[in-house]
Design an enzyme around this catalytic site. Structure first.
Site, short mmCIF file in Angstrom:
data_model
loop_
_atom_site.label_atom_id
_atom_site.label_comp_id
_atom_site.label_asym_id
_atom_site.label_seq_id
_atom_site.Cartn_x
_atom_site.Cartn_y
_atom_site.Cartn_z
N LEU A 96 51.18 37.86 47.68
CA LEU A 96 52.04 39.03 47.71
C LEU A 96 52.53 39.36 49.11
O LEU A 96 52.58 40.51 49.51
CB LEU A 96 51.32 40.25 47.13
CG LEU A 96 51.02 40.26 45.63
CD1 LEU A 96 50.42 41.59 45.24
CD2 LEU A 96 52.27 40.02 44.82
N CYS A 97 52.81 38.32 49.90
CA CYS A 97 53.34 38.62 51.23
C CYS A 97 54.55 37.75 51.53
O CYS A 97 54.72 37.26 52.63
CB CYS A 97 52.27 38.50 52.30
SG CYS A 97 51.34 36.98 52.22
N GLY A 98 55.40 37.57 50.55
CA GLY A 98 56.68 36.92 50.77
C GLY A 98 56.53 35.48 51.21
O GLY A 98 55.65 34.77 50.75
#
Lengths: 289, 85
Positions: free
Chosen positions: A89-91
């Site tokens: 969930l951090c691109g």
């Protein structure tokens, strides 16, 4: 054409996804502030350490320099220490890091060097293993501690120095992101072993006395310097993770909002169409009487 | 004039203040640093750093682990790996 019920369920599910991404964004924003503060606090130590290093390294040179500074005399075997995050969930943060590490590895391989990986963090493991199945050496797990700190950095550094002393590699590079802003985290590759000779050797006139001796101090200092470098990388990855996560979740929240609007319009249209059809049926029925 | 004393760990800058004297547990014995000490560098062993705020005052002790001390023109800097709070 989706039925009214299907549309309604779809809107509901997008809404709950949006709630999750929004919460994650806010958590990341709060954690980012903390991570940035931690990176800020670590700076004085690193600065002073490199100043001392520079002063000492210029004095001790030539043949009596420790192996960690002088190198093994060969540059055949390279170790890439890749620092990744443990959570997603951090691109594109992790894939950018993996890509940078992969490019460096290919470049070194093309130059005829042997490349091995030392992985820190969970997320880089799978893609790198796929690309370089036989070159994954060790893996350091940071997923059990909440915030990797100096202790983790110290054990990574100890392990690296041990491998180095055992002659497992000649040169180690550290691959980590540099936190520029919440929007930009650039993958950076730095050589950590042998310790690159500091270029800014300032000459002070004062005669400094050393206890025990210059070489002994330098010998103690070098592993410490490696630890500090890795600690710095851990701090950078934490700040970068939160920054990238914040941006990615902000985008996701906005996209979810757009999708909800689109679906709502569609829902209203089909509802209206259904009502209109019903009315026409009733009117047609009444006229027929 | 007082001695400028800084105690730094990787996690943060623990102390930065002007004091009278600091006694540091050097690898080859304890040494006291007053204002105007000659440039000096030593590794430190695990032990207590004693900080004397003023002359004759009771010392404040800070437990440190691993690191080294540097005395330069701008005072004493102790770089420690770990500090007992």
């Amino acid at each position: 054409m989706a039925s009214l019920k299907e549309l309604k369920d779809r809107i509901g599910s997008v809404k709950s996804t949006q709630k999750i991404t929004k919460a994650k964004q806010m958590v990341a924003a709060a954690k980012l502030r903390k991570a940035q503060a931690a990176a800020e606090e670590a700076r004085p130590y690193a600065e002073r350490l490199s100043a001392v290093m520079a002063a000492l390294a210029s004095k001790v040179s030539g043949d009596d320099a420790p192996k960690l500074l002088a190198g093994t005399g060969s540059d055949k075997r390279h170790l890439l220490v890749v620092v990744n995050t443990d959570k997603g969930l951090c691109g594109g943060l992790n894939s950018n890091l993996v890509r940078a590490a992969g490019a460096k590895a290919r470049e070194l391989t093309a130059a005829g060097k042997d490349v091995e990986f030392y992985l820190v963090g969970k997320k880089g493991r799978a893609p790198l293993k796929r690309a370089f199945p036989n070159q994954i050496g060790h893996h350091f797990d940071t997923s059990e501690v909440r915030t990797p700190g100096f202790e983790e950095a110290a054990s990574i550094a100890d392990e690296l120095v041990e491998l180095y002393d055992a002659g497992k590699f000649d040169i180690a590079h550290l691959v980590y992101p540099t936190f520029k802003s919440a929007l930009a985290q650039d993958p950076t590759i730095d050589q950590i072993i042998p310790v690159p000779s500091p270029t800014t050797a300032e000459d002070s006139d004062a005669v400094v006395e050393y206890e025990p001796g210059e070489e002994e101090i330098l010998e103690e200092l070098l592993p410490r310097y490696v630890k500090t470098q890795i600690f710095g990388a851990l701090l950078e990855i934490m700040a970068s993770e939160q920054g990238a996560s914040m941006t990615a979740m902000d985008n996701a929240t906005r996209n979810a909002g757009d999708l909800i609007n689109k679906l709502t319009v569609q829902y209203n249209r089909s509802r209206q169409a259904a009502i209109t059809t019903e009315l026409i049926e009733i009117i047609a029925g009444a006229e027929a009487l | 004039m007082a001695l400028h004393f800084e105690l730094v760990t990787p996690a943060k800058l623990v102390r930065s203040e002007d004091v009278h004297m600091v006694v540091v547990p050097g690898a080859e014995g304890e040494f006291g640093v007053l204002e105007g000490h000659a440039p000096f560098m030593s590794t430190i062993r695990d032990g207590a750093v004693q900080v004397f705020k003023t002359e004759g005052a009771a010392p404040e002790t800070i437990e440190v682990r691993g690191g080294f001390a540097e005395v330069g023109d701008n005072g004493l800097t102790v770089l420690a790996e770990h500090v007992e709070a």
